[in-house]
Design a protein around this motif. Sequence first.
Motif, PDB file in Angstrom:
ATOM      1  N   ASN A   1       0.822  -1.210   0.000  1.00 18.17           N
ATOM      2  CA  ASN A   1       0.000   0.000   0.000  1.00 18.17           C
ATOM      3  C   ASN A   1       0.858   1.263   0.000  1.00 18.17           C
ATOM      4  OD1 ASN A   1      -2.396  -1.382  -0.163  1.00 18.17           O
ATOM      5  ND2 ASN A   1      -2.729  -1.427   2.053  1.00 18.17           N
ATOM      6  N   ALA A   2       1.986   1.215   0.713  1.00 16.63           N
ATOM      7  CA  ALA A   2       2.889   2.376   0.716  1.00 16.63           C
ATOM      8  C   ALA A   2       3.470   2.597  -0.675  1.00 16.63           C
ATOM      9  CB  ALA A   2       4.007   2.167   1.743  1.00 16.63           C
ATOM     10  N   ASN A   3       3.794   1.510  -1.380  1.00 15.38           N
ATOM     11  CA  ASN A   3       4.321   1.643  -2.747  1.00 15.38           C
ATOM     12  C   ASN A   3       3.260   2.219  -3.688  1.00 15.38           C
ATOM     13  OD1 ASN A   3       6.759   0.515  -1.909  1.00 15.38           O
ATOM     14  ND2 ASN A   3       6.162  -1.562  -2.496  1.00 15.38           N
ATOM     15  N   ILE A   4       2.038   1.753  -3.524  1.00 15.65           N
ATOM     16  CA  ILE A   4       0.942   2.270  -4.362  1.00 15.65           C
ATOM     17  C   ILE A   4       0.741   3.761  -4.114  1.00 15.65           C
ATOM     18  CG2 ILE A   4      -1.582   2.180  -4.675  1.00 15.65           C
ATOM     19  CD1 ILE A   4      -1.388  -0.885  -4.288  1.00 15.65           C
ATOM     20  N   LYS A   5       0.808   4.145  -2.850  1.00 15.71           N
ATOM     21  CA  LYS A   5       0.612   5.559  -2.503  1.00 15.71           C
ATOM     22  C   LYS A   5       1.780   6.424  -3.008  1.00 15.71           C
ATOM     23  CE  LYS A   5      -0.446   8.716   1.311  1.00 15.71           C
ATOM     24  NZ  LYS A   5       0.476   9.735   0.783  1.00 15.71           N
ATOM     25  N   MET A   6       2.992   5.899  -2.877  1.00 19.76           N
ATOM     26  CA  MET A   6       4.156   6.657  -3.349  1.00 19.76           C
ATOM     27  C   MET A   6       4.013   6.990  -4.831  1.00 19.76           C
ATOM     28  SD  MET A   6       7.088   6.444  -5.342  1.00 19.76           S
ATOM     29  CE  MET A   6       7.127   4.661  -5.675  1.00 19.76           C
ATOM     30  N   MET A   7       3.625   5.980  -5.623  1.00 20.00           N
ATOM     31  CA  MET A   7       3.507   6.223  -7.067  1.00 20.00           C
ATOM     32  C   MET A   7       2.328   7.157  -7.365  1.00 20.00           C
ATOM     33  SD  MET A   7       4.835   5.730 -10.083  1.00 20.00           S
ATOM     34  CE  MET A   7       6.007   4.357  -9.896  1.00 20.00           C
ATOM     35  N   ALA A   8       1.244   6.999  -6.637  1.00 16.46           N
ATOM     36  CA  ALA A   8       0.084   7.881  -6.842  1.00 16.46           C
ATOM     37  C   ALA A   8       0.480   9.334  -6.582  1.00 16.46           C
ATOM     38  CB  ALA A   8      -1.067   7.450  -5.926  1.00 16.46           C
ATOM     39  N   ASP A   9       1.180   9.559  -5.490  1.00 22.08           N
ATOM     40  CA  ASP A   9       1.627  10.923  -5.171  1.00 22.08           C
ATOM     41  C   ASP A   9       2.560  11.452  -6.258  1.00 22.08           C
ATOM     42  OD1 ASP A   9       0.177  10.714  -2.852  1.00 22.08           O
ATOM     43  OD2 ASP A   9       1.917  10.362  -1.545  1.00 22.08           O
ATOM     44  N   ALA A  10       3.449  10.588  -6.723  1.00 22.13           N
ATOM     45  CA  ALA A  10       4.452  11.030  -7.698  1.00 22.13           C
ATOM     46  C   ALA A  10       3.809  11.411  -9.030  1.00 22.13           C
ATOM     47  CB  ALA A  10       5.502   9.930  -7.906  1.00 22.13           C
ATOM     48  N   VAL A  11       2.851  10.630  -9.497  1.00 21.83           N
ATOM     49  CA  VAL A  11       2.241  10.977 -10.790  1.00 21.83           C
ATOM     50  C   VAL A  11       1.351  12.215 -10.654  1.00 21.83           C
ATOM     51  CG1 VAL A  11       2.393   8.634 -11.732  1.00 21.83           C
ATOM     52  CG2 VAL A  11       0.271   9.359 -10.611  1.00 21.83           C
ATOM     53  N   ARG A  12       0.680  12.354  -9.515  1.00 16.50           N
ATOM     54  CA  ARG A  12      -0.113  13.578  -9.291  1.00 16.50           C
ATOM     55  C   ARG A  12       0.799  14.799  -9.346  1.00 16.50           C
ATOM     56  NH1 ARG A  12      -2.537  10.993  -4.922  1.00 16.50           N
ATOM     57  NH2 ARG A  12      -4.584  10.123  -5.499  1.00 16.50           N
ATOM     58  N   GLN A  13       1.930  14.677  -8.694  1.00 16.08           N
ATOM     59  CA  GLN A  13       2.862  15.809  -8.626  1.00 16.08           C
ATOM     60  C   GLN A  13       3.390  16.162 -10.015  1.00 16.08           C
ATOM     61  OE1 GLN A  13       6.828  15.300  -7.830  1.00 16.08           O
ATOM     62  NE2 GLN A  13       6.867  17.487  -8.331  1.00 16.08           N
ATOM     63  N   ARG A  14       3.557  15.145 -10.862  1.00 16.49           N
ATOM     64  CA  ARG A  14       4.082  15.394 -12.211  1.00 16.49           C
ATOM     65  C   ARG A  14       2.984  15.706 -13.224  1.00 16.49           C
ATOM     66  NH1 ARG A  14       7.322  12.642  -9.375  1.00 16.49           N
ATOM     67  NH2 ARG A  14       9.574  12.470  -9.680  1.00 16.49           N
ATOM     68  N   GLY A  15       1.753  15.508 -12.831  1.00 12.88           N
ATOM     69  CA  GLY A  15       0.649  15.830 -13.733  1.00 12.88           C
ATOM     70  C   GLY A  15       0.494  14.863 -14.897  1.00 12.88           C
ATOM     71  N   VAL A  16       0.873  13.618 -14.686  1.00 13.52           N
ATOM     72  CA  VAL A  16       0.665  12.604 -15.728  1.00 13.52           C
ATOM     73  C   VAL A  16      -0.302  11.552 -15.190  1.00 13.52           C
ATOM     74  CG1 VAL A  16       2.943  12.908 -16.761  1.00 13.52           C
ATOM     75  CG2 VAL A  16       2.623  11.176 -14.968  1.00 13.52           C
ATOM     76  N   THR A  17      -0.882  10.777 -16.104  1.00 13.49           N
ATOM     77  CA  THR A  17      -1.739   9.689 -15.647  1.00 13.49           C
ATOM     78  C   THR A  17      -0.905   8.422 -15.470  1.00 13.49           C
ATOM     79  OG1 THR A  17      -2.337   9.113 -17.912  1.00 13.49           O
ATOM     80  CG2 THR A  17      -3.803  10.629 -16.746  1.00 13.49           C
ATOM     81  N   LEU A  18      -1.455   7.533 -14.662  1.00 16.12           N
ATOM     82  CA  LEU A  18      -0.784   6.272 -14.342  1.00 16.12           C
ATOM     83  C   LEU A  18      -1.629   5.129 -14.885  1.00 16.12           C
ATOM     84  CD1 LEU A  18       1.373   4.633 -12.676  1.00 16.12           C
ATOM     85  CD2 LEU A  18      -0.232   4.749 -10.750  1.00 16.12           C
ATOM     86  N   ARG A  19      -0.966   4.248 -15.627  1.00 21.81           N
ATOM     87  CA  ARG A  19      -1.641   3.055 -16.152  1.00 21.81           C
ATOM     88  C   ARG A  19      -0.733   1.869 -15.853  1.00 21.81           C
ATOM     89  NH1 ARG A  19      -5.651   2.012 -19.879  1.00 21.81           N
ATOM     90  NH2 ARG A  19      -5.900   4.170 -20.587  1.00 21.81           N
ATOM     91  N   PRO A  20      -0.761   1.364 -14.618  1.00 19.37           N
ATOM     92  CA  PRO A  20       0.215   0.347 -14.204  1.00 19.37           C
ATOM     93  C   PRO A  20       0.102  -0.938 -15.011  1.00 19.37           C
ATOM     94  CG  PRO A  20      -1.489   0.621 -12.536  1.00 19.37           C
ATOM     95  CD  PRO A  20      -1.682   1.719 -13.531  1.00 19.37           C
ATOM     96  N   HIS A  21       1.245  -1.554 -15.258  1.00 12.01           N
ATOM     97  CA  HIS A  21       1.276  -2.865 -15.919  1.00 12.01           C
ATOM     98  C   HIS A  21       1.018  -3.927 -14.860  1.00 12.01           C
ATOM     99  CE1 HIS A  21       2.167  -5.998 -18.732  1.00 12.01           C
ATOM    100  NE2 HIS A  21       2.592  -5.155 -19.653  1.00 12.01           N
ATOM    101  N   ILE A  22       0.036  -4.787 -15.115  1.00 15.22           N
ATOM    102  CA  ILE A  22      -0.342  -5.774 -14.093  1.00 15.22           C
ATOM    103  C   ILE A  22       0.532  -7.026 -14.120  1.00 15.22           C
ATOM    104  CG2 ILE A  22      -2.722  -4.970 -13.980  1.00 15.22           C
ATOM    105  CD1 ILE A  22      -1.933  -8.252 -15.733  1.00 15.22           C
ATOM    106  N   LYS A  23       1.564  -7.035 -14.978  1.00 21.03           N
ATOM    107  CA  LYS A  23       2.460  -8.199 -15.044  1.00 21.03           C
ATOM    108  C   LYS A  23       3.074  -8.546 -13.688  1.00 21.03           C
ATOM    109  CE  LYS A  23       6.637  -5.572 -16.039  1.00 21.03           C
ATOM    110  NZ  LYS A  23       7.954  -6.183 -15.917  1.00 21.03           N
ATOM    111  N   THR A  24       3.174  -7.553 -12.814  1.00 19.49           N
ATOM    112  CA  THR A  24       3.847  -7.788 -11.540  1.00 19.49           C
ATOM    113  C   THR A  24       2.987  -8.595 -10.582  1.00 19.49           C
ATOM    114  OG1 THR A  24       4.963  -5.699 -11.876  1.00 19.49           O
ATOM    115  CG2 THR A  24       5.090  -6.630  -9.660  1.00 19.49           C
ATOM    116  N   HIS A  25       1.651  -8.342 -10.590  1.00 17.82           N
ATOM    117  CA  HIS A  25       0.785  -9.017  -9.608  1.00 17.82           C
ATOM    118  C   HIS A  25      -0.236  -9.952 -10.239  1.00 17.82           C
ATOM    119  CE1 HIS A  25      -2.304  -6.128 -10.736  1.00 17.82           C
ATOM    120  NE2 HIS A  25      -1.488  -5.116 -10.460  1.00 17.82           N
ATOM    121  N   LYS A  26      -0.673  -9.689 -11.463  1.00 14.96           N
ATOM    122  CA  LYS A  26      -1.627 -10.554 -12.188  1.00 14.96           C
ATOM    123  C   LYS A  26      -2.882 -10.848 -11.360  1.00 14.96           C
ATOM    124  CE  LYS A  26       2.514 -12.812 -14.020  1.00 14.96           C
ATOM    125  NZ  LYS A  26       2.853 -12.058 -15.202  1.00 14.96           N
ATOM    126  N   THR A  27      -3.293  -9.903 -10.576  1.00 17.41           N
ATOM    127  CA  THR A  27      -4.325 -10.129  -9.566  1.00 17.41           C
ATOM    128  C   THR A  27      -5.320  -8.973  -9.579  1.00 17.41           C
ATOM    129  OG1 THR A  27      -2.709 -11.314  -8.209  1.00 17.41           O
ATOM    130  CG2 THR A  27      -4.692 -10.507  -7.087  1.00 17.41           C
TER     131      THR A  27
END
Lengths: 362, 362
Positions: free
Chosen positions: B15-41
């Motif tokens: 959850n901390a990793n998810i939040k870190m990336m969410a904060d980072a993309v908000r700060q940069r003003g880009v959208t996030l479309r994560p690749h699910i290859k890591t969790h497949k869930t």
Amino acid sequence: MRETPCLVIDVTKMNANIKMMADAVRQRGVTLRPHIKTHKTPSIAKAQLDAVAVGITVAKVSEAEVMAAHGIDNIFIAYPLIAASKIERAVKLSRQIQLVVGVDSDEGARRLSEVAGRLGHELQVRLEIDTGLQRTGIPYDQAVALASRIHTLPHLKLTGIFTFRGALLDGKPTMDLERAGREEGELMVRLAESMRAEGIPIADVSVGSSPTGLYAAQVQGVTEVRPGTYVFNDRMQAAFGVCSLEDCAGVIEATVVSRPSEHYAVIDGGSKTFATDVQPGTNPLQLKGFGHILEAPDAVLERLSEEHGVIRLEPHHMLKVGDRVRIIPNHICSTLNLHNHFYFIDGEQSEKVPVLARGMLE
Amino acid sequence: MRETPCLVIDVTKMNANIKMMADAVRQRGVTLRPHIKTHKTPSIAKAQLDAVAVGITVAKVSEAEVMAAHGIDNIFIAYPLIAASKIERAVKLSRQIQLVVGVDSDEGARRLSEVAGRLGHELQVRLEIDTGLQRTGIPYDQAVALASRIHTLPHLKLTGIFTFRGALLDGKPTMDLERAGREEGELMVRLAESMRAEGIPIADVSVGSSPTGLYAAQVQGVTEVRPGTYVFNDRMQAAFGVCSLEDCAGVIEATVVSRPSEHYAVIDGGSKTFATDVQPGTNPLQLKGFGHILEAPDAVLERLSEEHGVIRLEPHHMLKVGDRVRIIPNHICSTLNLHNHFYFIDGEQSEKVPVLARGMLE
């Protein structure tokens, strides 16, 4: 048409491999207990049993459970069981089928004895010997003493010794399979005799492997071989010279999805499709790339990412987007472990088969 | 107690990793479309969507089908679809959810257009650009011309470009992630502008990856990042310096099954448990061994066979038969692909979770 990438097994070649090994062990007068790691599929285990095998070898209690649930009643778990929960599952299984389990340490033997005793049962065990691979297995020079101690433990019946060495001489990879196999067999027979001299009734002297097993089996006193890969064969076995590429029953079918340059093509299978445990350029085989491409034998499957396979081409190769290629993987066992199912092909027939004991870890 | 070997995911760290990336993309003003290859869930994809992601990225139609069946309605298949059967499945899916598919060649575009037209549908597509990795993707200098041709094809709507380069500079592995990422972003923004000058309305400029994506996203004009690994992190990401080992949410739990020598211990997980695609000692990371052993950080998981992991020890290490060890794998994505399930742990709670999109190849 089958979607790609997929694993395809040629039934005619598989049956020929099964028959070849059956003939070979009959000729040598040893029993065959194939390791199911290569196929993880009860119906193929049954074909091996029908041909000549006395039982099968597995590495995991969970694999034994799957195989027993499909009617296979003689199983050797060639692996040290340590957790009480796993030993309990083995005891439960051994009330239903003929089961033997591996052991290689005092602590492991103590645990087996304790759990079996608690459940009012006797477990049949074989002692694993390190004949040079330095993996599991009691070191050779400590084996008689450990066997003596296990022999005195209650609730255990020590009936054999087993080893896996593979293509190794003096601790180094070798192409001299005959000498490697013969040494493995001789070491084991000598050890069994030393144990018998101590009053330990060692009946089974069991050796590996697809490349070396039949050489080891020529040594008088070896009673059993446990090859796995021979059932399909693969590029590694062909490089060892124990089969030809034509004897390889398992191929990956893949589709060319991109041809961005005259120098390479990209297929729809990467490290999720081809195992990466047998790396290109490693001793003693020095394989080029991650597989042998039947449609372009001199092209090299050079790089894999998870979903991409990059094939280095000479400019004359005519592969184009949409073409299908068939690739013999370096290592079929670990490759099959990536696939939820494979396709049996037999002439025009194609049958989708689930890999029922795939991914059994626990 | 969980049976070993198994994969365990620390929910707090995830959850901390998810939040870190969410904060980072908000700060940069880009959208996030994560690749699910890591969790497949699907449940983890939903947590990413809840945090900020606009949709997900997958590599396979079959992965998209699993995710859509679990309620995820915005999916990018970042892979060239070539077989008509796969394109038909994509068209079917795109009638139900917001779907975008990748394309990187004239032949691929022709097939997409033909099947979509036959089924009376329009497919939204993005053109994949090779920015140096030499995998899929049209070579950079041919991209504008190909985009122009795709733009004129019926039944296709070209709305964006995407690339994956990773930690690469001048075609070679690099540790200079900032420069690699910035270059990737700048190349893509420049290309989008050239396409727009030709009248092609490129809206989405999408870049990889966990190590480089946030650097690329700092380039004005990049609109989207598609990292995957950040959700768990792994030893490779830590070696790149984009996280610490403490940020790694996924560990393999294994049991010491043999201690035949003071120099090594053997655990019950090998190449069926740990992926072997990120090999020790390779550029640029030079990782020692196949994972970081939390209980013995200076010991080396040196050799894997299918069911055995051999840990090279200094004689002072106290690992004994029956001990449990926790190991951060080199590459969590391909490691997770080996596991039928993992365990979420959250304080004292442990929940077994099936990996629903595991092993999706076709």
